[in-house]
Design a protein around this motif. Structure first.
Motif, PDB file in Angstrom:
ATOM      1  N   TYR A  42       0.817  -1.209   0.000  1.00 35.08           N
ATOM      2  CA  TYR A  42       0.000   0.000   0.000  1.00 35.08           C
ATOM      3  C   TYR A  42       0.853   1.262   0.000  1.00 35.08           C
ATOM      4  O   TYR A  42       0.382   2.328  -0.403  1.00 35.08           O
ATOM      5  CB  TYR A  42      -0.947   0.004   1.203  1.00 35.08           C
ATOM      6  N   LEU A  43       2.102   1.143   0.467  1.00 40.73           N
ATOM      7  CA  LEU A  43       3.043   2.263   0.452  1.00 40.73           C
ATOM      8  C   LEU A  43       4.366   1.803  -0.133  1.00 40.73           C
ATOM      9  O   LEU A  43       4.665   0.605  -0.171  1.00 40.73           O
ATOM     10  CB  LEU A  43       3.271   2.802   1.866  1.00 40.73           C
ATOM     11  N   ARG A  44       5.148   2.778  -0.566  1.00 39.97           N
ATOM     12  CA  ARG A  44       6.533   2.540  -0.962  1.00 39.97           C
ATOM     13  C   ARG A  44       7.393   3.557  -0.231  1.00 39.97           C
ATOM     14  O   ARG A  44       6.984   4.704  -0.024  1.00 39.97           O
ATOM     15  CB  ARG A  44       6.748   2.723  -2.472  1.00 39.97           C
ATOM     16  N   ARG A  45       8.603   3.124   0.144  1.00 41.40           N
ATOM     17  CA  ARG A  45       9.536   4.066   0.767  1.00 41.40           C
ATOM     18  C   ARG A  45      10.599   4.421  -0.242  1.00 41.40           C
ATOM     19  O   ARG A  45      11.296   3.548  -0.779  1.00 41.40           O
ATOM     20  CB  ARG A  45      10.170   3.467   2.017  1.00 41.40           C
ATOM     21  N   GLU A  46      10.703   5.720  -0.514  1.00 39.40           N
ATOM     22  CA  GLU A  46      11.651   6.197  -1.506  1.00 39.40           C
ATOM     23  C   GLU A  46      12.417   7.392  -0.937  1.00 39.40           C
ATOM     24  O   GLU A  46      11.818   8.415  -0.594  1.00 39.40           O
ATOM     25  CB  GLU A  46      10.930   6.624  -2.793  1.00 39.40           C
ATOM     26  N   LYS A  47      13.728   7.245  -0.795  1.00 40.67           N
ATOM     27  CA  LYS A  47      14.598   8.335  -0.337  1.00 40.67           C
ATOM     28  C   LYS A  47      14.110   8.944   0.976  1.00 40.67           C
ATOM     29  O   LYS A  47      14.057  10.158   1.150  1.00 40.67           O
ATOM     30  CB  LYS A  47      14.701   9.422  -1.419  1.00 40.67           C
ATOM     31  N   GLY A  48      13.713   8.076   1.896  1.00 38.32           N
ATOM     32  CA  GLY A  48      13.356   8.526   3.229  1.00 38.32           C
ATOM     33  C   GLY A  48      11.931   9.018   3.391  1.00 38.32           C
ATOM     34  O   GLY A  48      11.534   9.418   4.487  1.00 38.32           O
TER      35      GLY A  48
END
Length: 237
Positions: A42-48
């Motif tokens: 449901y989420l992605r973590r990208e560059k903090g």
């Protein structure tokens, strides 16, 4: 859900501390939920920062799809009640006839799909109307996959006769079919302009009420402009 809403409010994403504050959650709880949401897609973590993932985008898409179908249903029900006949909405998509919605009542039931609508486009008003809107190559492709055959004594007999009939149809004129698909039923379909996709609205009445068909389809045509937006919107479903 509050975390998803918080992430959705930031097009470029937001860090965990900011999301926890906006969602009104303790930071440890927010971290735990963010990890879970990321693991489930449901989420992605990208560059903090966290941004919406594919699973959340599918939820949005499915919700919009349901909303469009609801809009179509409401439009069809409006015409069913105002005209007093079953009303159908169909499109030609990826080489096939697709009936998107039907509105009828127990007292005025829709035509039963006793023979697959996709395979018998040559025999019913919906299919003939959609085929009449295709270019010659697309029409020939359809007929190469779905053989013209008589399914009632009134059905068109062969490709040549069908193609001649389709070529003679006026661009925005209703297509009328009398007992070619279902004995005891007459139908009419009108073409709908919705981008580059062939679409149609259709109605049906029992053969003993055939005198109602043309007045009903003219009433449908005169009113369709006011609700065309919701139907055209459905093409992306």
């Amino acid at each position: 859900m509050r975390l998803l809403e918080a992430v959705g409010a930031h097009e470029e994403g937001a860090p965990a501390k900011q999301l926890a504050r906006e969602a009104g959650l303790a930071l440890p709880t927010a971290y735990h939920l963010l990890r879970t949401l990321t693991h489930e897609g449901y989420l992605r973590r990208e560059k903090g920062v966290f941004v919406l993932g594919a699973a959340a985008e599918r939820l949005v898409s499915n919700g919009a799809q349901q909303n469009r179908r609801s809009m179509i249903g409401e439009a069809l029900e409006h015409w069913r009640d105002s005209i007093g006949v079953p009303v159908y909405f169909a499109v030609y998509r990826e080489g096939d006839v697709e009936v998107v919605g039907v509105a009828d009542t127990p007292g005025s039931p829709a035509v039963e799909e006793w023979a697959d609508f996709r395979e018998t486009a040559h025999a019913h008003a919906i299919g003939q109307c959609l085929l009449s809107q295709l270019d010659e190559d697309s029409r020939q492709d359809h007929l190469s996959r779905y053989r013209v055959q008589s399914i009632t004594p009134y059905t068109v007999r062969d490709n040549r006769t069908l193609l001649r009939r389709l070529a003679s149809m006026g661009r925005m004129q209703p297509v009328v079919e009398r007992q070619e698909y279902a004995l005891g039923t007459v139908c009419a379909a009108v073409p709908i302009t919705a981008g580059t996709t062939a679409a149609t609205l259709a109605i049906s009445v029992p053969v003993h009420q055939a005198d109602r068909l043309l007045p009903a389809v003219r009433e449908l045509q005169s009113d369709v402009g006011r609700k065309l937006g919701s139907l055209a919107f459905s093409i992306s479903i």
